[in-house]
Design a protein around this motif. Structure first.
Motif, PDB file in Angstrom:
ATOM      1  N   SER A 180       0.832  -1.199   0.000  1.00 41.50           N
ATOM      2  CA  SER A 180       0.000   0.000   0.000  1.00 41.50           C
ATOM      3  C   SER A 180       0.871   1.256   0.000  1.00 41.50           C
ATOM      4  CB  SER A 180      -0.917   0.007   1.223  1.00 41.50           C
ATOM      5  OG  SER A 180      -1.832  -1.071   1.177  1.00 41.50           O
ATOM      6  N   ARG A 181       1.903   1.248   0.812  1.00 40.19           N
ATOM      7  CA  ARG A 181       2.831   2.381   0.859  1.00 40.19           C
ATOM      8  C   ARG A 181       3.540   2.555  -0.487  1.00 40.19           C
ATOM      9  NH1 ARG A 181       3.571   6.361   4.725  1.00 40.19           N
ATOM     10  NH2 ARG A 181       3.127   4.733   6.264  1.00 40.19           N
ATOM     11  N   THR A 182       3.922   1.437  -1.106  1.00 39.04           N
ATOM     12  CA  THR A 182       4.621   1.478  -2.393  1.00 39.04           C
ATOM     13  C   THR A 182       3.733   2.069  -3.478  1.00 39.04           C
ATOM     14  OG1 THR A 182       5.963  -0.443  -1.794  1.00 39.04           O
ATOM     15  CG2 THR A 182       5.767   0.064  -4.141  1.00 39.04           C
ATOM     16  N   LYS A 183       2.469   1.669  -3.479  1.00 39.35           N
ATOM     17  CA  LYS A 183       1.528   2.178  -4.489  1.00 39.35           C
ATOM     18  C   LYS A 183       1.425   3.700  -4.413  1.00 39.35           C
ATOM     19  CE  LYS A 183      -3.092   2.731  -5.948  1.00 39.35           C
ATOM     20  NZ  LYS A 183      -4.040   3.798  -5.601  1.00 39.35           N
TER      21      LYS A 183
ATOM     22  N   LEU B 168       4.746   5.387  -5.629  1.00 41.93           N
ATOM     23  CA  LEU B 168       4.970   5.373  -7.078  1.00 41.93           C
ATOM     24  C   LEU B 168       3.963   6.243  -7.837  1.00 41.93           C
ATOM     25  CD1 LEU B 168       5.982   1.633  -7.635  1.00 41.93           C
ATOM     26  CD2 LEU B 168       7.416   3.626  -7.145  1.00 41.93           C
ATOM     27  N   GLN B 169       2.829   6.544  -7.210  1.00 40.79           N
ATOM     28  CA  GLN B 169       1.908   7.504  -7.815  1.00 40.79           C
ATOM     29  C   GLN B 169       2.541   8.889  -7.865  1.00 40.79           C
ATOM     30  OE1 GLN B 169      -2.334   5.525  -6.264  1.00 40.79           O
ATOM     31  NE2 GLN B 169      -1.551   7.367  -5.288  1.00 40.79           N
ATOM     32  N   LYS B 170       3.274   9.212  -6.807  1.00 40.51           N
ATOM     33  CA  LYS B 170       3.878  10.536  -6.706  1.00 40.51           C
ATOM     34  C   LYS B 170       5.259  10.591  -7.333  1.00 40.51           C
ATOM     35  CE  LYS B 170       1.414  11.589  -2.405  1.00 40.51           C
ATOM     36  NZ  LYS B 170       1.550  11.931  -0.965  1.00 40.51           N
TER      37      LYS B 170
ATOM     38  N   ASP C  47      10.186   0.199 -12.174  1.00 45.06           N
ATOM     39  CA  ASP C  47      10.647   0.028 -13.559  1.00 45.06           C
ATOM     40  C   ASP C  47       9.557  -0.613 -14.410  1.00 45.06           C
ATOM     41  OD1 ASP C  47      13.062   1.093 -12.807  1.00 45.06           O
ATOM     42  OD2 ASP C  47      14.107  -0.840 -12.649  1.00 45.06           O
ATOM     43  N   ALA C  48       8.915  -1.640 -13.878  1.00 46.33           N
ATOM     44  CA  ALA C  48       7.881  -2.357 -14.631  1.00 46.33           C
ATOM     45  C   ALA C  48       6.675  -1.464 -14.904  1.00 46.33           C
ATOM     46  CB  ALA C  48       7.458  -3.610 -13.864  1.00 46.33           C
ATOM     47  N   LEU C  49       6.264  -0.694 -13.912  1.00 45.68           N
ATOM     48  CA  LEU C  49       5.095   0.169 -14.087  1.00 45.68           C
ATOM     49  C   LEU C  49       5.371   1.291 -15.089  1.00 45.68           C
ATOM     50  CD1 LEU C  49       3.853   0.413 -10.376  1.00 45.68           C
ATOM     51  CD2 LEU C  49       2.719  -0.783 -12.255  1.00 45.68           C
ATOM     52  N   ARG C  50       6.559   1.859 -15.042  1.00 42.62           N
ATOM     53  CA  ARG C  50       6.889   2.926 -15.995  1.00 42.62           C
ATOM     54  C   ARG C  50       6.891   2.419 -17.431  1.00 42.62           C
ATOM     55  NH1 ARG C  50      11.081   3.796 -12.692  1.00 42.62           N
ATOM     56  NH2 ARG C  50      12.546   3.235 -14.344  1.00 42.62           N
ATOM     57  N   GLU C  51       7.337   1.174 -17.590  1.00 39.06           N
ATOM     58  CA  GLU C  51       7.449   0.587 -18.927  1.00 39.06           C
ATOM     59  C   GLU C  51       6.218  -0.224 -19.312  1.00 39.06           C
ATOM     60  OE1 GLU C  51      11.118  -1.594 -18.986  1.00 39.06           O
ATOM     61  OE2 GLU C  51      12.213   0.042 -18.001  1.00 39.06           O
TER      62      GLU C  51
ATOM     63  N   THR D  52      14.363   7.438  -6.018  1.00 41.07           N
ATOM     64  CA  THR D  52      15.723   7.064  -5.648  1.00 41.07           C
ATOM     65  C   THR D  52      15.672   6.117  -4.447  1.00 41.07           C
ATOM     66  OG1 THR D  52      15.971   8.873  -4.069  1.00 41.07           O
ATOM     67  CG2 THR D  52      16.535   9.337  -6.389  1.00 41.07           C
ATOM     68  N   ILE D  53      16.789   5.459  -4.162  1.00 36.68           N
ATOM     69  CA  ILE D  53      16.847   4.578  -2.992  1.00 36.68           C
ATOM     70  C   ILE D  53      16.588   5.385  -1.727  1.00 36.68           C
ATOM     71  CG2 ILE D  53      18.396   3.196  -1.536  1.00 36.68           C
ATOM     72  CD1 ILE D  53      17.322   1.663  -3.875  1.00 36.68           C
ATOM     73  N   GLY D  54      17.106   6.591  -1.678  1.00 35.35           N
ATOM     74  CA  GLY D  54      16.864   7.444  -0.515  1.00 35.35           C
ATOM     75  C   GLY D  54      15.396   7.752  -0.317  1.00 35.35           C
ATOM     76  N   GLU D  55      14.697   8.019  -1.419  1.00 32.49           N
ATOM     77  CA  GLU D  55      13.265   8.303  -1.338  1.00 32.49           C
ATOM     78  C   GLU D  55      12.484   7.061  -0.924  1.00 32.49           C
ATOM     79  OE1 GLU D  55      12.858  11.912  -4.620  1.00 32.49           O
ATOM     80  OE2 GLU D  55      12.867   9.812  -5.304  1.00 32.49           O
ATOM     81  N   ILE D  56      12.907   5.902  -1.397  1.00 34.40           N
ATOM     82  CA  ILE D  56      12.259   4.645  -0.998  1.00 34.40           C
ATOM     83  C   ILE D  56      12.474   4.408   0.489  1.00 34.40           C
ATOM     84  CG2 ILE D  56      12.370   2.128  -1.220  1.00 34.40           C
ATOM     85  CD1 ILE D  56      13.011   2.594  -4.206  1.00 34.40           C
TER      86      ILE D  56
END
Length: 499
Positions: free
Chosen positions: A106-109, A112-114, A149-153, A119-123
């Motif tokens: 849920s946090r990841t979703k 990645l919307q924003k 990467d998968a969602l962007r592509e 970056t690793i730091g942002e993650i």
């Protein structure tokens, strides 16, 4: 009237405005992908959902704050996004026990919307509110990068197929279902007609129980029954190795730690059961506990039937005195390990139900279902074949779920009531009840020759196994057996006491 949407469906709520969103999701809507790991303390992140486009911990969010809110749980995420993130977590090994995973997804979703390319730091900053006891976080970071990467592509991920051979990474069993919140943990399971239990713990680490008054608790509407030690039909003490741990402490008996159970209540709801627990009046003669392991070695016995130092592991090899006399270098000192809470994210929970044949079925998150069966059968005075224990893969154990904790109480209540019963601890109750990793005090001396080769080792260790034996003697056997690490030392003198 509070109005909002959950996964796109309009909802109205007119109940207690102080109720948390997590309680509403799990108890009212039966949405169990959001997990309860910290009992509303807002420190584990397992309950994270999306509210108005932001990741929020639902265990601290009150219903009164949700008017006109748009709430999304895992069940309401767009299928492609949920599927991609979940499969990224599976393929990168970021799903282990999986209790924390739906909250992390849920946090990841939301992240990645924003930030579609974080970056690793942002993650790391995004997942900071989340605890994960299993993976060490690096695999989670890798999974989020992979998902991004998968969602962007606009790629469709598939779960990696492997040979299953040794040395080849292989997806964990049921990892995908666990990641999307579809694989139940014990506390997620609901049975028809199920009742709910709560426990009354000792108010003192050491006290003689003079009386237990349950009258007010029994009168509370919704209470089915109050149980005390006198209701146990079989053995009143259990244990993995030594049978010294009281299922419940009865009148005239002495408590040994604040995790001792005095009584249990079964009611229509957990809330009623917990209210009833507060109505039980226990009178004590408070005694002074022994809290120093060295005082306890030769002190007053905790359990009259055996000394406190109930097991000592000793072995020697070679001539230790001669070896130290010849040693060019000697190092010695006292080393200590502290008492450690195992920190599994899933709190203890158990469900038991009668099997209709004079026996019982227990749903357990234990690390030893055969030990559960043996000890439950002892408590109920049943042959073992009358007790069936179904293992529900747990949300972490790490040794902290080896002992029988609440499985015995749950089974007792269900068996005597002839109804299914669920018992789940809060986080504070969990920490209070289960044994911890042992504090060990080690006086160690090591000798080496002129070339630095180890030739002598002397160890005097004392391990604090707490109020009950648990697996203490096996732990101290390991302290002794592992003392030399991976080295061969020809002359040794080792003694490890379990207290």
């Amino acid at each position: 009237m509070i109005q909002f949407t959950v996964n796109g469906i309009k909802k109205q709520f007119s109940g207690d405005p102080e109720k948390t969103l997590l309680e509403y999701l799990r108890n009212d809507l039966k949405i169990t992908s959001a997990k309860d790991g910290c009992s509303g303390q807002g420190v584990c992140g397992s309950c994270t959902v999306e509210v108005n486009g932001k990741a929020k911990m639902s265990c601290t969010l009150k219903m009164k704050k949700l008017d006109n809110a748009e709430i999304l749980t895992m069940e309401g995420f767009p299928e492609y996004i949920k599927d991609t993130i979940a499969k990224a977590f599976v393929n990168k090994g970021a799903v282990q026990c999986g209790f924390c995973t739906p909250g992390l997804i849920s946090r990841t979703k939301v992240l990645l919307q924003k930030k579609p390319d974080p970056t690793i730091g942002e993650i790391q900053k995004a997942i900071k509110p989340h605890l994960c006891r299993c993976t060490g976080y690096k695999k989670i970071e890798d999974a989020i990068v992979y998902a991004a990467d998968a969602l962007r592509e606009n790629k469709k991920l598939e779960i990696t197929k492997t040979s299953g051979k040794i040395g080849v990474p292989h997806p964990k069993y049921q990892a995908y279902q666990t990641a999307i919140g579809k694989r139940d943990f014990v506390e997620d399971i609901r049975l028809e007609g199920m009742l709910y239990a709560a426990l009354k713990f000792s108010d003192h680490p050491k006290a003689k129980v003079l009386s237990i008054n349950t009258e007010d608790a029994e009168k509370l509407p919704g209470v089915h029954r109050v149980f005390t030690a006198k209701d146990i039909p079989g053995e009143k003490k259990v244990g993995l190795i030594l049978q010294d741990w009281s299922v419940m402490i009865g009148e005239g008996e002495t408590t040994h730690y604040i995790g001792d159970v005095i009584a249990g209540v079964v009611a229509e709801t957990e809330k009623i059961a917990r209210e009833a627990i507060e109505l039980i009046n226990v009178q004590y003669e408070v005694l002074k506990p022994v809290t120093d392991v060295f005082e306890a070695i030769d002190g007053e016995r905790v359990h009259p039937e055996r000394p406190n130092n109930f097991n000592t592991t000793k072995f020697t090899r070679g001539d230790i005195e001669e070896a130290f006399a010849k040693a060019k270098y000697i190092s010695k000192g006292r080393y200590e390990t502290q008492r450690i809470e195992h920190g599994f994210l899933e709190k203890e929970a158990a469900i038991a139900r009668p099997d209709g044949k004079g026996g019982l079925e227990l749903f357990s998150q234990s690390q030893g279902v055969y030990e559960d069966r043996r000890q439950v059968a002892m408590i109920l005075e049943l042959p073992e074949e009358k007790v069936r224990v179904t293992l529900v893969p747990n949300g972490g154990g790490f040794g902290g779920k080896e002992d029988l904790s609440i499985q015995g109480h749950t089974s007792l209540f269900a068996y005597l009531l002839d109804k299914p019963v669920k018992l789940a601890l809060t986080r504070s109750e969990s920490i209070r009840l289960h044994p911890k990793r042992h504090p060990v005090f080690m006086d160690m001396e090591v000798g080496a020759d002129e070339n630095g080769k180890l030739i002598a080792l002397r160890l005097r260790a004392v391990g604090d196994t707490g109020a009950y034996a648990s697996v203490g003697d096996k732990v101290l056997e390991r302290v002794a057996g592992h003392a030399a690490g991976g080295y061969f030392i020809p002359n040794i003198d080792i003694e490890a006491k379990t207290v």
